[in-house]
Design a protein around this motif. Sequence first.
Motif, short mmCIF file in Angstrom:
data_model
loop_
_atom_site.label_atom_id
_atom_site.label_comp_id
_atom_site.label_asym_id
_atom_site.label_seq_id
_atom_site.Cartn_x
_atom_site.Cartn_y
_atom_site.Cartn_z
N ASP A 1 -6.71 -3.18 2.97
CA ASP A 1 -5.49 -3.92 2.63
C ASP A 1 -5.56 -5.39 3.10
O ASP A 1 -5.60 -6.30 2.29
N VAL B 1 -0.06 5.14 0.94
CA VAL B 1 -0.19 6.10 2.05
C VAL B 1 -0.45 5.37 3.37
O VAL B 1 -1.35 4.55 3.48
N GLY B 2 0.38 5.67 4.35
CA GLY B 2 0.27 5.02 5.66
C GLY B 2 1.14 3.79 5.78
O GLY B 2 1.26 3.21 6.86
N THR B 3 1.71 3.37 4.64
CA THR B 3 2.57 2.18 4.64
C THR B 3 3.98 2.57 4.17
O THR B 3 4.94 2.45 4.93
N ASP C 1 0.87 -1.18 0.00
CA ASP C 1 0.00 0.00 0.00
C ASP C 1 0.91 1.24 0.00
O ASP C 1 2.08 1.15 0.41
N ASP D 1 -1.51 -0.88 5.75
CA ASP D 1 -1.84 -0.46 7.12
C ASP D 1 -3.33 -0.47 7.42
O ASP D 1 -3.72 -0.23 8.55
MG LIG Z 1 -2.77 3.03 3.68
#
Ligand SMILES: [Mg+2]
Length: 233
Positions: A198, A19-21, A17, A193
């Motif tokens: 996901d 964004v956030g990962t 992933d 995340d």
């Molecule tokens: Mg994410």
Amino acid sequence: MAVSHWLHPGIQAVFFDAVGTLLFPNPPASQVYAAIAREEGLSDTATEIEQRFRVAFRAEEEADRAGGWVTCESREETRWRRIVQATLPGLSDPDAGFHRLFAHFSHPTAWRVHPDAATVLPALRDCGLKLGIASNFDRRLDPVVGGLDALAPARELIVISSSVGFRKPAAEFFAAVVDVAGCRADAILFVGDHIENDHDGAAAAGLAPVLLDPEGRHPHVQRRVNSLSDLLA
Ligand SMILES: [Mg+2]
């Protein structure tokens, strides 16, 4: 290099992933919105902005769910236009505010890369694994990833929901990942995340999910890591 149990011999590809990962807004999105609010002379507090952003973001998630997770570039623009309007309702020129924020997040300089990526991605690549990025972000992901050297090992295989026509957690999105990876679904380790988009989406599509859970929010999930470096030994 010794490898972890995540990378058993059946695994041929690792998709992440975005964004956030791998990627994080830097400064955080709420601060970017707050800076624009200040410039406009608005008195919104950072807390108000953050709360409105969360509510608006969630409303768009629910709209996507109701729509069967269908998306496209114009849907993504509409998402962000609505989120900007709901987060900063006092803007004198909402259209200009939207365009400024939309453009801001299209620049690599608006993002930081997960600190482990610079070591983990080359190590995975050196294990002979195909690497890719599979994201619900839109076409702006290409210039962002293209401008961040630490992501170079994962740059060749990029799957973006607005191009696929379906977003995570839709089965159609993960089918596109399998296509791009060129291997069986269960030979793809999918790292992200978000539990639903996901982990659960990848699992339902037959991929091997790993939840990135740095704050330990999902102790009931078996397949999770605290950090990207946990993917290695
Ligand atoms: Mg994410």
